[in-house]
Motif scaffolding. Structure first.
Motif, mmCIF file in Angstrom:
data_model
loop_
_atom_site.group_PDB
_atom_site.id
_atom_site.type_symbol
_atom_site.label_atom_id
_atom_site.label_comp_id
_atom_site.label_asym_id
_atom_site.label_seq_id
_atom_site.Cartn_x
_atom_site.Cartn_y
_atom_site.Cartn_z
ATOM 1 N N PRO A 142 0.807 -1.224 0.000
ATOM 2 C CA PRO A 142 0.000 0.000 0.000
ATOM 3 C C PRO A 142 0.840 1.274 0.000
ATOM 4 C CG PRO A 142 0.005 -0.981 2.191
ATOM 5 C CD PRO A 142 0.692 -1.958 1.283
ATOM 6 N N GLU A 180 -1.766 2.892 -5.161
ATOM 7 C CA GLU A 180 -2.924 1.994 -5.123
ATOM 8 C C GLU A 180 -2.495 0.559 -5.373
ATOM 9 O OE1 GLU A 180 -7.060 3.440 -6.451
ATOM 10 O OE2 GLU A 180 -5.660 4.282 -7.910
ATOM 11 N N HIS A 186 -7.214 -2.730 -4.486
ATOM 12 C CA HIS A 186 -7.992 -1.491 -4.395
ATOM 13 C C HIS A 186 -8.196 -0.859 -5.773
ATOM 14 C CE1 HIS A 186 -6.287 -1.151 -0.039
ATOM 15 N NE2 HIS A 186 -7.206 -2.101 -0.154
ATOM 16 N N LYS A 187 -7.148 -0.911 -6.577
ATOM 17 C CA LYS A 187 -7.216 -0.307 -7.912
ATOM 18 C C LYS A 187 -8.282 -0.981 -8.768
ATOM 19 C CE LYS A 187 -3.536 -0.902 -10.347
ATOM 20 N NZ LYS A 187 -2.139 -0.751 -10.806
ATOM 21 N N GLN A 195 -10.792 -2.798 -7.457
ATOM 22 C CA GLN A 195 -11.972 -2.959 -6.610
ATOM 23 C C GLN A 195 -12.269 -4.434 -6.291
ATOM 24 O OE1 GLN A 195 -15.302 -0.673 -8.116
ATOM 25 N NE2 GLN A 195 -13.984 1.094 -8.560
ATOM 26 N N ASP A 205 -10.327 -0.727 3.003
ATOM 27 C CA ASP A 205 -8.906 -0.387 2.996
ATOM 28 C C ASP A 205 -8.001 -1.532 3.453
ATOM 29 O OD1 ASP A 205 -9.440 2.160 2.127
ATOM 30 O OD2 ASP A 205 -9.569 3.016 4.152
#
Length: 606
Positions: free
Chosen positions: A83, A87, A91-92, A94, A99
């Motif tokens: 992290p 990203e 997370h990038k 999804q 988090d």
């Protein structure tokens, strides 16, 4: 988060942010978790590193070990989890909607300790970090420390160093990933192939560039066969050039090293680069060229320099500190038109603006060929198959036997899982011999003299350029997929093949050619000196060869070469800047004999 891969529910199946091979590859893995070891085949640029990041969810893994063959690849894989680098993949894309993240650790020397690994969900390392009989990790980690091992670029994983990991962690499940299922020496990566994504499909989706080949065909070619003291000049037709390229290793080597034929590849690649730059209105597109060895690399560089191209090279044995790093920085800043490589820009190298692959190497089987062509497959415009930026061209001479590799590549491009199941047993039975353990396997005839030329290309006439698309048409792909004979496929290929242009040499000035050759001579002399010392087991920095105690072995051999060259031309030392093109040509034609004479003087006992 403790038990990250068990607790977190990933968003994969209906996630439009993931690519098809990532979603369907993950589904295939989920259905195969009971298998001890499996394999995944994905082309370059199709999201392999993302699928690696998804895989632990399928196994609900406790702690994962991810192994790459090289440091750069290991760093890239670690960054997908880290992290602090921006990203992360989850997370990038999804995949994880909050988090939370899997705790990653990158093993590099002594920068991490056992406490770091105990905290980790994902441990990433290049294979060299886990080698050696007294390796601190292999000797201290419990055998059940990892329950899942992921091998990236797994065609390497048949080597002994990778096998040690299997034995060390016997209960761990294993997933292998690669763009090609076999190594340069013909060995197949371990594990049953449970999913593959074809290059054909990747092109249709715009994940990789649409490729074509340009093959240089001389109507006639003259060469000299050198046998002891006799020389026989032979003229052959286009058909015989192709046949000799298939059957004669000396002929193949001469095709890619002789000025007469090397220059046609250089000229054709520059014309193609200029065409791509013109239609895309983008001068960032570039050429990548493959060389046989260090000396050949300088020959190619000189040919491009003589034509006004901004060119540099990377090589694993470059002596200058950080030289390769500096060249790659120039490439990223778009300060080069051409980059020449000798087994250096391998897996994991990513520069989308490499759009023309000029082949001056000899590839012994399909895998290293596909790995090299893969350098121009990454797209500039993502998911846009119609973009003019997403076109790549492979250029080779008919006499180099690359046409057969291109034909194999056409089969490979439409391959699915069933194809690999048919292919792999056949490859495993192949009696393949390579004297190179690296990705570009160079074929060298047995008992070849280091400096003696056995065949030399003299002239070629009536050179034309055949354009051969990789994905020819849907009808041909259907023929390949249903197993129609190679003979029928080649008939269809001949119908579609189109001679697009008569090849004409590019114009260059005499002064640029002389300047490039003069620069190349200086570098070539250094290469010959270094190679001669390496062959005879002498340290270049030691001072045992010269009568002068202050002269290193390298300086001693180089000075002998410089003196012999000057004497050959009837000149004094220090006058090289005055050499004419005629003198430079004479030196290059006789440099092997000069080197051979020095080798006999300095090392009379071999």
């Amino acid at each position: 988060m403790k038990d990250f891969f068990k607790v977190v529910k990933p968003n994969i199946a209906n996630n439009d942010n993931l690519r098809d091979p990532q979603k369907y590859g993950y589904e295939a893995i989920e259905q195969s978790t009971e298998e001890k070891e499996i394999g995944i085949v994905l082309p370059v640029g199709c999201g392999k590193s993302g699928l690696i990041a998804l895989t632990p969810f399928a196994y609900k893994a406790n702690r994962v070990l991810i192994i790459a063959p090289f440091v750069k690849l290991a760093e890239q894989l670690h960054d997908d989890f880290d992290p602090t680098t921006g990203e992360i993949f989850y997370h990038k894309r999804q995949v994880v909607c909050d988090d939370s993240f899997a705790e990653p650790v990158l093993i590099r020397g002594t920068s991490v300790n056992m406490a770091d690994l105990d905290e980790a969900d994902v441990v990433v390392a290049n294979i060299q970090q886990l080698q050696g009989g007294n390796n601190r990790w292999l000797t201290t980690l419990p055998t059940d420390y990892f329950d899942l091992i992921l091998f990236d670029e797994a065609h390497h994983n048949v080597a002994e160093s990778w096998e040690i990991l299997r034995k060390k962690f016997p209960e761990a499940k294993i997933v292998n990933y690669s763009a090609t299922p076999c190594r340069a020496d013909g060995k197949i990566m371990s594990g049953k192939i449970i999913y593959s994504y074809s290059i054909f499909d990747a092109i249709q989706k715009g994940y990789v560039k649409e490729l074509k080949a340009l093959m240089l065909n001389p109507a006639t070619l003259k060469y000299v066969r050198i046998d002891d003291e006799t020389q026989t000049e032979i003229e052959v037709s286009r058909e015989e050039v192709l046949k000799l390229g298939e059957e004669d290793a000396d002929f193949r080597r001469s095709i890619v090293t002789s000025k007469e034929t090397l220059n046609t590849i250089v000229d054709a690649s520059i014309r193609e680069l200029n065409r791509i730059r013109e239609i895309t209105k983008d001068n960032k597109h570039k050429i990548i060229a493959s060389a046989l060895n260090y000396r050949h690399c300088h020959q190619i560089v000189a040919a491009y320099e003589a034509r006004g191209m901004r060119v540099d090279y990377v090589h694993s044995k470059r002596l200058e500190k950080d030289a390769n790093k500096i060249v790659l920085e120039k490439l990223e800043k778009h300060e080069l038109d051409v980059i020449v490589q000798v087994r250096k820009l391998g897996e994991g190298f990513d520069h989308p603006y490499l759009s023309v692959a000029a082949i001056f190497s000899i590839f012994s089987n399909l895998s290293p060929f596909v790995q090299f062509v893969g350098r121009i497959m990454r797209v500039v415009d993502q998911n846009n198959p119609s973009s003019l930026n997403n076109k790549g061209t492979v250029i080779f001479h008919a006499g180099s036997n690359i046409a057969s590799k291109w034909s194999d590549f056409q089969h490979f491009s439409g391959a699915d899982k069933d194809y690999f199941e048919q292919l792999l047993p056949l490859v495993e039975e192949t009696d393949f011999i390579s004297n190179s353990g690296t990705s570009d396997a160079e074929i060298i005839p047995k008992q070849r003299s280091r400096y003696k030329r056995e065949l030399e290309i003299k002239t070629q006439a009536g050179v034309t350029i055949d354009e051969i698309p990789l994905i020819l048409d849907k009808n041909l792909m259907q023929l390949i997929q249903i197993g129609v004979s190679d003979e029928k496929i080649m008939e269809r290929l001949q119908e579609l093949r189109n001679t697009v242009i008569e090849h004409k040499p590019l114009l260059t000035t005499k002064v640029k050619k002389r300047q490039a050759d003069r620069k190349s001579l200086d570098k070539t002399v250094k290469v010959i000196a270094a190679e001669m010392l390496e062959v005879h087991g002498e340290n270049p920095g030691h001072k045992n060869l010269s009568k002068s105690p202050s002269v290193t072995n390298f300086i001693f051999i180089k000075k002998l070469l410089d003196e012999k060259i000057a004497k050959f031309l009837g000149r004094k030392l220090g006058e090289r800047f005055e050499y004419s093109q005629k003198e430079l040509d004479a030196i290059f034609d006789n440099l092997d004999n000069i080197a051979a004479d020095i080798e006999k003087e300095v090392f009379p006992n071999g």
